[in-house]
Structure formats: C-alpha cells, structure tokens
Design a protein around this motif. Sequence first.
Motif, short mmCIF file in Angstrom:
data_model
loop_
_atom_site.label_atom_id
_atom_site.label_comp_id
_atom_site.label_asym_id
_atom_site.label_seq_id
_atom_site.Cartn_x
_atom_site.Cartn_y
_atom_site.Cartn_z
N ALA A 78 20.85 -38.81 10.30
CA ALA A 78 21.41 -38.08 11.44
C ALA A 78 22.91 -37.90 11.33
N ALA A 79 23.59 -38.87 10.73
CA ALA A 79 25.06 -38.83 10.65
C ALA A 79 25.57 -38.11 9.41
N HIS A 80 24.72 -37.79 8.46
CA HIS A 80 25.18 -37.22 7.19
C HIS A 80 25.78 -35.83 7.42
N SER A 81 26.93 -35.58 6.84
CA SER A 81 27.67 -34.35 7.11
C SER A 81 26.89 -33.10 6.69
N GLU A 82 26.18 -33.15 5.56
CA GLU A 82 25.44 -31.97 5.11
C GLU A 82 24.19 -31.73 5.94
N VAL A 83 23.57 -32.80 6.42
CA VAL A 83 22.44 -32.64 7.33
C VAL A 83 22.91 -31.99 8.61
N ARG A 84 24.00 -32.48 9.16
CA ARG A 84 24.52 -31.93 10.42
C ARG A 84 24.96 -30.48 10.26
N ARG A 85 25.51 -30.15 9.10
CA ARG A 85 26.02 -28.78 8.89
C ARG A 85 24.90 -27.78 8.60
N ARG A 86 23.96 -28.17 7.74
CA ARG A 86 22.96 -27.22 7.26
C ARG A 86 21.60 -27.34 7.96
N TYR A 87 21.29 -28.52 8.46
CA TYR A 87 19.99 -28.76 9.10
C TYR A 87 20.21 -29.46 10.45
N PRO A 88 20.98 -28.84 11.34
CA PRO A 88 21.33 -29.55 12.59
C PRO A 88 20.12 -29.93 13.44
N ALA A 89 19.04 -29.17 13.39
CA ALA A 89 17.86 -29.54 14.17
C ALA A 89 17.31 -30.89 13.73
N LEU A 90 17.44 -31.22 12.46
CA LEU A 90 16.98 -32.52 11.97
C LEU A 90 17.82 -33.65 12.54
N SER A 91 19.13 -33.50 12.50
CA SER A 91 20.01 -34.51 13.07
C SER A 91 19.76 -34.68 14.56
N GLN A 92 19.62 -33.56 15.27
CA GLN A 92 19.40 -33.63 16.72
C GLN A 92 18.06 -34.29 17.05
N ALA A 93 17.04 -34.00 16.26
CA ALA A 93 15.72 -34.59 16.50
C ALA A 93 15.75 -36.10 16.34
N ILE A 94 16.42 -36.57 15.30
CA ILE A 94 16.50 -38.01 15.07
C ILE A 94 17.26 -38.70 16.20
N LEU A 95 18.36 -38.10 16.62
CA LEU A 95 19.15 -38.70 17.71
C LEU A 95 18.38 -38.72 19.02
N ALA A 96 17.48 -37.74 19.19
CA ALA A 96 16.68 -37.69 20.42
C ALA A 96 15.48 -38.62 20.35
N GLY A 97 15.20 -39.16 19.16
CA GLY A 97 13.93 -39.82 18.94
C GLY A 97 13.87 -41.29 19.27
N ALA A 98 15.00 -41.97 19.29
CA ALA A 98 14.93 -43.42 19.48
C ALA A 98 16.31 -43.96 19.82
N SER A 99 16.35 -45.22 20.19
CA SER A 99 17.62 -45.88 20.47
C SER A 99 18.38 -46.11 19.17
N GLY A 100 19.67 -46.40 19.29
CA GLY A 100 20.49 -46.66 18.12
C GLY A 100 19.98 -47.83 17.29
N GLN A 101 19.50 -48.86 17.96
CA GLN A 101 19.00 -50.03 17.23
C GLN A 101 17.79 -49.66 16.38
N LEU A 102 16.89 -48.86 16.93
CA LEU A 102 15.71 -48.45 16.16
C LEU A 102 16.09 -47.52 15.02
N ARG A 103 17.02 -46.60 15.27
CA ARG A 103 17.43 -45.67 14.22
C ARG A 103 18.08 -46.42 13.06
N ASN A 104 18.74 -47.53 13.36
CA ASN A 104 19.38 -48.31 12.29
C ASN A 104 18.37 -49.01 11.40
N MET A 105 17.17 -49.22 11.91
CA MET A 105 16.12 -49.90 11.14
C MET A 105 15.10 -48.94 10.55
N ALA A 106 14.71 -47.93 11.31
CA ALA A 106 13.63 -47.03 10.90
C ALA A 106 14.01 -46.24 9.66
N THR A 107 13.04 -46.03 8.78
CA THR A 107 13.28 -45.32 7.53
C THR A 107 12.67 -43.92 7.58
#
Length: 329
Positions: A78-107
């Motif tokens: 979600a934080a990767h610059s190229e993901v945010r620039r070229r595939y923003p829907a992917l970054s937004q979906a991940i950020l909407a999907g879970a808490s920060g603690q879960l995102r830090n663990m989930a693969t």
Amino acid sequence: MKEFSYHRPTDMDEALRSAEHGGARFLGGGTNLVDLMKSGVESPQRLVDVRFLPMAGISATADGGLLLGATTTNSEIAAHSEVRRRYPALSQAILAGASGQLRNMATAAGNLLQRTRCAYFADPAEPCNRRAPGTGCGALSGEHHNHAILDWTDSCVATHPSDMAVSLALFDADVHYRTSMATGVVPFSRFYRPVGDTPHEETALPDQTLITGIALAPVTSTLRSRYRKVRERASYAFATVSLAAALELDGDRIVDIRLALGGVASRPWRARTAEQLLRDGSATPDLFRAAADAELSAARPLRDNAYKVALARNLIPAVLAELADTENH
C-alpha cells in the motif's frame, strides 16, 4: 486448538518437501489461518512457515508491470510509491481492508487465500458446504443480509472477503506459483473458481502449491483508478459492497474501462456487462447509470439482502463520475 508441528524451512524446496506431509499448511502472516485454527475450522497437522523465505519485495517486470512478492506485507504494498502512482486502487483497497496492525502482518499471497467470513463457515456446529461438503448451506435460509447477490448457488451464498483481490481484478494480474514438480502461472481472472456445486474448491491452484508472487500488467499513465468501499461502520469492517474502477478517456470518449465489485459474489466480480456497454461511449451520468442497471440485471438477491442491489447500482455511477471529473481536470 489441536496439537500441530511447526517448521520454518530455509528455502522453497525445503518448504515444498515439508508440505508433502499429510495435513500440512503454509503459514504467512497467520492473520486468517490462526483464527480459523482457534475456532476449529482449520486443523492442520503441520504449519510450514514461509514468511522468512526470499519471496518479499516489489520489483519491475520486463514488460513494465510490477511483481509483488508473495510474502510482501500489505502495508509495504500500500505504501510503495509505484503502486500508489500507477495502481492507486490497489493501495486504496489495502488501506480500506484492515487495521494497521493486520496490514503489517498480512502477506500478499495470504490475502488472496483468506477464507470467507460467513458465520456458518466459521462455526463447526453449523452446516456449511464450503467447510464440510455435503452438509448444506445454513445461510441460504438463515442469516444472510451480507451475502451474495450474484453467481450464488444453493450450495453456497457466501461472499469473498478480500478488498485487495477486488482491486487486482482490474489489472490483469497473474498469480505465480511453485509445486515440487514445476512452476506455473494462473491468470487472476481464473484464479478463483465459480462456486458451482463445489464451494470447497476455492482456487485453481494445484494441491501443495506455494504462491511465489503476483504480477501486475503494465498500465498507461492516463488510466485512473479508484477503490470505494461501503461498510456498516467506518472502522475495520468487511465490505457490504465495494467497487474497484479504472477509467481512461479521450475527451469524453471512454477508451478503457474496468470495473470489479466486492461483497456481492463468492469471488471478486468483474463487471463485464457494464464494461461492454461503457467502452467507446461518452462519459455521461446517463450512460454510467445504464451500465450499472445492465450489470445488476443479473442479480438474484436473497430474502434479506436486496439492499445490496441498490447500493451497487448507486456506487458504480458515483465512482465513475468522480473518475471522469478527475480525468477532465
């Protein structure tokens, strides 16, 4: 929780050999599998921890896309610059999907393989064809206000929980994997099986498969994308209905259009009917509404979830209008 053995292999070959033992499961972040073990839904005899294998990171592909390593965390993607620039829907979906603690663990791979959150699946005392084939679907006549309105069968009416997977449906992704015998690739469009009469067969992966990465196809610099999630509360919650949309315009003409719905089917729902109606048309509110109506004409709501049809019908033109306004400014 039943007893199990734990193994941390040092390379992929060792991981695959270890998984050949009956009852073995690969463990990534464990944010879904461990919960299911605690509730008795999953009872692997061995956990093969692949999190520390060299499958993390994000890199460019030869064709100009991106490769997401299987054990890359959701937060890193979600934080990767190229993901945010070229595939923003992917970054937004991940950020909407879970808490920060879960995102830090989930693969990345674990996100794709997470199981439905249907309450009947999660309770071993209830009937569920997805968990125990042949026992029936308790949700069909029971509690199903947040279940499927598209492509369900009498065998299963559960929805897929992943936000990330809905966004990946836009970007012609490929899932790369290894078995003990070979390597392979499954196009994301065929990764999840239709529910049919065998809801327990969830993906097209062969048995004892280790996902190694997810490749995103290159996109043009003028393709705009967005992810919007409707949920019952603003905090961490699964989608009631969600939409990943990508739009490219030439003036008012729609050059490229991609739509995928979440929360409405057993897999991310690529809205092909709506896309066909929109492609090469003019980006107008009337056309956006007509496309939503055409896609939702196939909906078969259950007793308590017809409201999802209205949500999806309103969500599609709203997000498309936002993207069109962004394109024109």
